[in-house]
Enzyme design. Structure first.
Site, mmCIF file in Angstrom:
data_model
loop_
_atom_site.group_PDB
_atom_site.id
_atom_site.type_symbol
_atom_site.label_atom_id
_atom_site.label_comp_id
_atom_site.label_asym_id
_atom_site.label_seq_id
_atom_site.Cartn_x
_atom_site.Cartn_y
_atom_site.Cartn_z
ATOM 1 N N ARG A 177 -71.737 -6.225 -19.420
ATOM 2 C CA ARG A 177 -72.670 -5.439 -21.108
ATOM 3 C C ARG A 177 -73.438 -4.765 -19.782
ATOM 4 N NH1 ARG A 177 -74.513 -9.947 -25.468
ATOM 5 N NH2 ARG A 177 -73.759 -9.104 -26.692
ATOM 6 N N THR A 192 -83.949 -19.151 -30.002
ATOM 7 C CA THR A 192 -84.699 -18.824 -31.006
ATOM 8 C C THR A 192 -84.102 -21.255 -30.350
ATOM 9 O OG1 THR A 192 -83.953 -18.496 -32.747
ATOM 10 C CG2 THR A 192 -84.210 -19.758 -33.570
ATOM 11 N N GLU A 204 -81.103 -7.475 -37.766
ATOM 12 C CA GLU A 204 -79.434 -6.692 -37.714
ATOM 13 C C GLU A 204 -79.182 -5.651 -37.845
ATOM 14 O OE1 GLU A 204 -76.411 -8.272 -35.847
ATOM 15 O OE2 GLU A 204 -77.640 -10.075 -34.602
ATOM 16 N N LYS A 245 -89.851 -20.233 -36.458
ATOM 17 C CA LYS A 245 -88.391 -19.618 -36.783
ATOM 18 C C LYS A 245 -87.803 -20.031 -37.588
ATOM 19 C CE LYS A 245 -85.357 -16.551 -35.944
ATOM 20 N NZ LYS A 245 -85.982 -15.425 -35.798
ATOM 21 N N ALA A 272 -83.645 -21.066 -42.478
ATOM 22 C CA ALA A 272 -83.493 -21.983 -43.459
ATOM 23 C C ALA A 272 -83.923 -21.117 -44.803
ATOM 24 C CB ALA A 272 -84.214 -23.071 -43.262
ATOM 25 N N CYS A 287 -77.002 -16.627 -36.700
ATOM 26 C CA CYS A 287 -78.727 -17.303 -36.743
ATOM 27 C C CYS A 287 -78.263 -18.365 -37.808
ATOM 28 C CB CYS A 287 -79.224 -16.763 -36.935
ATOM 29 S SG CYS A 287 -79.438 -16.107 -34.826
ATOM 30 N N ARG A 342 -70.679 -11.648 -36.063
ATOM 31 C CA ARG A 342 -70.113 -13.326 -35.867
ATOM 32 C C ARG A 342 -70.839 -14.194 -37.300
ATOM 33 N NH1 ARG A 342 -74.864 -13.098 -30.542
ATOM 34 N NH2 ARG A 342 -75.661 -11.449 -31.971
ATOM 35 N N ARG A 394 -70.313 -7.500 -53.022
ATOM 36 C CA ARG A 394 -71.299 -7.229 -52.196
ATOM 37 C C ARG A 394 -72.272 -6.223 -54.085
ATOM 38 N NH1 ARG A 394 -73.659 -8.957 -48.363
ATOM 39 N NH2 ARG A 394 -72.414 -9.882 -46.095
HETATM 40 P P1 NAD Z 1 -76.389 -12.166 -27.567
HETATM 41 O O1 NAD Z 1 -75.325 -13.295 -27.323
HETATM 42 O O2 NAD Z 1 -75.996 -10.922 -27.733
HETATM 43 O O3 NAD Z 1 -77.168 -12.264 -25.899
HETATM 44 C C1 NAD Z 1 -77.281 -13.153 -25.464
HETATM 45 C C2 NAD Z 1 -76.981 -12.731 -23.793
HETATM 46 O O4 NAD Z 1 -77.689 -13.501 -23.189
HETATM 47 C C3 NAD Z 1 -75.676 -12.576 -23.515
HETATM 48 O O5 NAD Z 1 -75.231 -10.693 -22.979
HETATM 49 C C4 NAD Z 1 -75.474 -13.459 -22.741
HETATM 50 O O6 NAD Z 1 -74.647 -13.155 -21.145
HETATM 51 C C5 NAD Z 1 -76.618 -13.786 -21.660
HETATM 52 N N1 NAD Z 1 -76.855 -15.078 -20.448
HETATM 53 C C6 NAD Z 1 -76.721 -16.173 -21.344
HETATM 54 N N2 NAD Z 1 -77.065 -16.899 -20.191
HETATM 55 C C7 NAD Z 1 -76.896 -16.359 -18.666
HETATM 56 C C8 NAD Z 1 -77.709 -16.102 -17.905
HETATM 57 N N3 NAD Z 1 -77.583 -17.746 -17.575
HETATM 58 N N4 NAD Z 1 -78.568 -15.195 -17.367
HETATM 59 C C9 NAD Z 1 -79.046 -14.578 -17.902
HETATM 60 N N5 NAD Z 1 -78.288 -13.785 -19.178
HETATM 61 C C10 NAD Z 1 -77.552 -14.709 -19.753
HETATM 62 O O7 NAD Z 1 -77.376 -13.478 -28.400
HETATM 63 P P2 NAD Z 1 -78.361 -12.298 -28.899
HETATM 64 O O8 NAD Z 1 -78.368 -12.325 -30.316
HETATM 65 O O9 NAD Z 1 -79.351 -12.224 -28.559
HETATM 66 O O10 NAD Z 1 -79.830 -13.498 -29.810
HETATM 67 C C11 NAD Z 1 -80.082 -14.779 -28.074
HETATM 68 C C12 NAD Z 1 -81.242 -15.265 -29.366
HETATM 69 O O11 NAD Z 1 -82.327 -14.528 -30.571
HETATM 70 C C13 NAD Z 1 -80.616 -16.546 -29.799
HETATM 71 O O12 NAD Z 1 -81.394 -17.592 -29.294
HETATM 72 C C14 NAD Z 1 -80.781 -16.251 -31.600
HETATM 73 O O13 NAD Z 1 -80.932 -17.538 -32.001
HETATM 74 C C15 NAD Z 1 -82.203 -15.349 -31.279
HETATM 75 N N6 NAD Z 1 -82.083 -14.685 -32.270
HETATM 76 C C16 NAD Z 1 -81.602 -14.098 -32.924
HETATM 77 C C17 NAD Z 1 -81.987 -12.700 -33.784
HETATM 78 C C18 NAD Z 1 -80.288 -11.326 -33.635
HETATM 79 O O14 NAD Z 1 -80.780 -10.897 -34.903
HETATM 80 N N7 NAD Z 1 -78.820 -12.119 -33.500
HETATM 81 C C19 NAD Z 1 -82.766 -12.692 -33.832
HETATM 82 C C20 NAD Z 1 -83.875 -13.256 -33.554
HETATM 83 C C21 NAD Z 1 -82.986 -14.068 -32.926
HETATM 84 C C1 UGA Z 2 -81.592 -12.551 -40.385
HETATM 85 C C2 UGA Z 2 -82.365 -12.465 -40.610
HETATM 86 O O1 UGA Z 2 -83.530 -11.851 -42.029
HETATM 87 C C3 UGA Z 2 -83.686 -12.317 -39.269
HETATM 88 O O2 UGA Z 2 -85.436 -12.254 -39.704
HETATM 89 C C4 UGA Z 2 -83.970 -13.329 -38.359
HETATM 90 O O3 UGA Z 2 -84.865 -13.093 -37.044
HETATM 91 C C5 UGA Z 2 -82.718 -13.668 -37.798
HETATM 92 O O4 UGA Z 2 -81.616 -13.343 -38.626
HETATM 93 C C6 UGA Z 2 -82.061 -14.320 -36.532
HETATM 94 O O5 UGA Z 2 -81.960 -15.211 -36.439
HETATM 95 O O6 UGA Z 2 -80.749 -14.334 -36.247
HETATM 96 P P1 UGA Z 2 -79.281 -11.034 -39.694
HETATM 97 O O7 UGA Z 2 -79.144 -12.416 -39.726
HETATM 98 O O8 UGA Z 2 -79.680 -9.742 -38.956
HETATM 99 O O9 UGA Z 2 -81.706 -11.716 -39.573
HETATM 100 O O10 UGA Z 2 -79.330 -10.154 -40.930
HETATM 101 P P2 UGA Z 2 -80.145 -10.531 -42.460
HETATM 102 O O11 UGA Z 2 -80.059 -9.133 -43.033
HETATM 103 O O12 UGA Z 2 -81.308 -11.928 -42.863
HETATM 104 O O13 UGA Z 2 -78.430 -11.096 -42.822
HETATM 105 C C7 UGA Z 2 -78.386 -12.156 -43.079
HETATM 106 C C8 UGA Z 2 -76.895 -12.434 -44.694
HETATM 107 O O14 UGA Z 2 -77.859 -13.207 -44.972
HETATM 108 C C9 UGA Z 2 -76.221 -11.146 -43.933
HETATM 109 O O15 UGA Z 2 -74.626 -11.530 -44.043
HETATM 110 C C10 UGA Z 2 -76.855 -10.920 -44.983
HETATM 111 O O16 UGA Z 2 -75.389 -9.547 -46.049
HETATM 112 C C11 UGA Z 2 -76.941 -11.645 -46.329
HETATM 113 N N1 UGA Z 2 -77.836 -11.724 -47.594
HETATM 114 C C12 UGA Z 2 -78.922 -10.993 -47.172
HETATM 115 C C13 UGA Z 2 -77.162 -11.788 -49.525
HETATM 116 O O17 UGA Z 2 -75.927 -11.452 -49.034
HETATM 117 N N2 UGA Z 2 -78.350 -11.418 -49.899
HETATM 118 C C14 UGA Z 2 -79.694 -10.944 -49.337
HETATM 119 O O18 UGA Z 2 -80.068 -10.472 -50.546
HETATM 120 C C15 UGA Z 2 -79.675 -10.630 -48.261
#
Ligand code: NAD
Ligand code: UGA
Length: 457
Positions: A41, A131, A164, A219, A224, A275, A345, A430
């Site tokens: 990565r 989170t 995302e 969060k 939720a 998430c 995912r 959709r």
């Molecule tokens: P991710 O898997 O894409 O990234 C996490 C990274 O952490 C990985 O690259 C992994 O290799 C690294 N890692 C794990 N253990 C490690 C260690 N000991 N030292 C250094 N690196 C390490 O996950 P993500 O989607 O970025 O999510 C990260 C956190 O943020 C989660 O708790 C998730 O719930 C939260 N979150 C995610 C989103 C989202 O849209 N993906 C949005 C809000 C919050």
């Molecule tokens: C979601 C939250 O929107 C973010 O605020 C949060 O930070 C993040 O989770 C996280 O904690 O990971 P994300 O999962 O990236 O973000 O995308 P969303 O836009 O929320 O969509 C989630 C899922 O719900 C998708 O599969 C989307 O297609 C679906 N969705 C969303 C619906 O089916 N209908 C809708 O009206 C909205």
């Protein structure tokens, strides 16, 4: 070069990467470093082919990389050098031992905490970006305090709300930035340090502070509530289909009530993403662990409806295609869990593709960005992958639209229809296609929460 602040983020994934890129972009006076245990990565971050696809990310990384944004695998030495440390490691659902299938797996988070204690020689502010279950800061503090050294650690909670596909805009113009801290003098001092970072571009009234447990819990609750809205409208979509009401019209009428609001009422094949499911399962687990069974059951229902919605999509295919899919070619448009990301995912496409294979269908999946990630989830499944949607749909009996990518709205469906086996079916998970137009072309059209349009006598 002398920087005003040195910031480290442990975990360079979908959250760590974009959030730190935005801080570096908005604060050229700070040095921002990302570290990760995954060397591939880090290599990708250091190359022109970033490890994640997120619109707008590429250009920001290009602007800052090598100037004030750096990527490294040297975790220990970076912990030593930096005094403000974000932790953005993954916190997936635990798949072993106590709480398996429900609780958050905190092993990566805990490992990071221990590594910080082991390496730190000067005081640090540790920021929970991942989170986490409510009360995690206490766990973190206990690990940090167990050290023999005089190093002082202040723990803050700063959950990330980006989605995302829109992450860069969400980061640039957040609805709010939430910072939770202890209400001690040291806690408030640490909190002010973090406020100062965000205040470089986020209006002060959008930076809100709270006690640390409220921040952690907010969060989980935000996710939720968002997921609950999707499950609510999806539950309504099932009723619309049997009553010939139209879910889009219902959502529009209901959402125009300003108390309810129109966002997140798009009926779909189900929500995916890394998430929503994991955070609600975690919330359910926490409620149960405090003996709060009714609140736990309430939130669990959001997940059950989401699974029901994905099952319903497959049942609808089986029922309308004469009760068997064996040997039929079914083409899925979309593998990503939503448009504009390569992330698969918990994508509904995964469970749907698996179910179709179990029905002995010949499954072909197409997606403009996410096929590589998707394939990794389905290694043992005989699925075909094709970049071009026209080739993917050629000689298919049915198309299922799983992801709302723009390109699927404007394909030449007449051309596609001509190449398919008749009767040709389309299942719009959709609600992005013009149903009447496709029906006129000759398709039997099934869409979530809409009256079906068939050519049967
Ligand atoms: P991710 O898997 O894409 O990234 C996490 C990274 O952490 C990985 O690259 C992994 O290799 C690294 N890692 C794990 N253990 C490690 C260690 N000991 N030292 C250094 N690196 C390490 O996950 P993500 O989607 O970025 O999510 C990260 C956190 O943020 C989660 O708790 C998730 O719930 C939260 N979150 C995610 C989103 C989202 O849209 N993906 C949005 C809000 C919050
Ligand atoms: C979601 C939250 O929107 C973010 O605020 C949060 O930070 C993040 O989770 C996280 O904690 O990971 P994300 O999962 O990236 O973000 O995308 P969303 O836009 O929320 O969509 C989630 C899922 O719900 C998708 O599969 C989307 O297609 C679906 N969705 C969303 C619906 O089916 N209908 C809708 O009206 C909205």
């Amino acid at each position: 070069m002398d920087y005003k602040k040195n910031i480290l983020c442990i975990g360079a994934g979908y959250v760590g990467g974009p959030t730190m890129a935005m801080i570096a972009y908005k604060c050229p006076q700070y040095k921002v470093t990302l570290v990760d245990i995954n060397s591939q990565r880090i290599e990708a971050w250091n190359s022109d082919q970033l490890p994640i696809f997120e619109p707008g990310l590429d250009s920001i990384v290009k602007t800052c990389k090598g100037k004030n944004l750096f990527f490294s695998t040297n975790i220990e030495s970076e912990i030593k050098k930096n005094d403000i440390i974000f932790v953005a490691v993954n916190t997936p659902t635990k798949d072993y031992g106590v709480g398996a299938g429900m609780a958050a797996d905190l092993q990566y988070f805990e490992k990071t905490a221990r590594q910080i204690v082991a390496c730190a020689e000067t005081s640090k502010i540790i920021i929970e970006k991942s989170t986490l279950p409510v009360k995690s800061a206490q766990v973190l503090e206990r690990i940090l305090e167990a050290s023999d050294s005089n190093v002082q650690f202040d723990v803050l909670s700063n959950p990330e709300f980006l989605a995302e596909g829109t992450a860069m805009n969400d980061l640039e113009n957040p609805d709010r930035v939430l910072i939770g801290s202890r209400e001690t003098e040291a806690g408030i001092r640490a909190r002010n340090e973090l406020v100062e970072i965000y205040a470089n571009w986020v209006p002060k009234d959008r930076i809100i502070t709270s006690n640390i447990w409220s921040s952690e819990l907010s969060k989980l609750i935000a996710n939720a509530f968002l997921a609950q809205r999707v499950s609510s409208i999806n539950a309504v979509s099932a009723l619309c289909e049997v009553t010939r009401a139209d879910v889009t019209e219902v959502a529009n009428a209901v959402g125009m009530d300003s108390r309810i609001g129109s966002k997140f009422l798009q009926a779909s094949v189900g929500f995916g993403g890394s998430c929503f499911k994991k955070d609600i399962l975690n919330l359910v687990y926490i409620c149960r662990s405090y003996g709060l069974n009714e609140p736990a059951d309430y939130w669990e229902q959001v997940i059950k409806i989401n699974q029901y919605q994905q099952d319903r999509f497959v049942f609808s295919m089986i029922r309308s295609m004469f009760n068997t899919l064996a040997g039929r070619k079914i083409c899925l448009f979309g593998a990503a869990f939503k448009a504009n990301t390569d992330d698969t995912r918990e994508s509904p496409a995964i469970s749907i593709a698996k179910r179709l294979v179990e029905e002995k269908a010949h499954v072909v999946v197409t997606d403009p960005r996410a096929l590589n990630n998707f394939e990794k989830n389905l290694i043992d499944y005989p699925i075909e992958y094709e970049d071009d949607p026209y080739i993917a749909a050629n000689a298919a009996h049915a198309i299922g639209i799983i992801t709302e990518w723009d390109i699927y709205k404007s394909l030449d469906y007449e051309k596609i229809y001509r190449s398919m086996v008749k009767p040709a079916f389309i299942f719009d998970g959709r609600n992005i296609i013009d149903r009447q137009h496709l029906f006129k072309i000759g398709f039997n059209v099934f869409a979530i929460g809409k009256p079906e349009l068939t050519h049967y006598k």
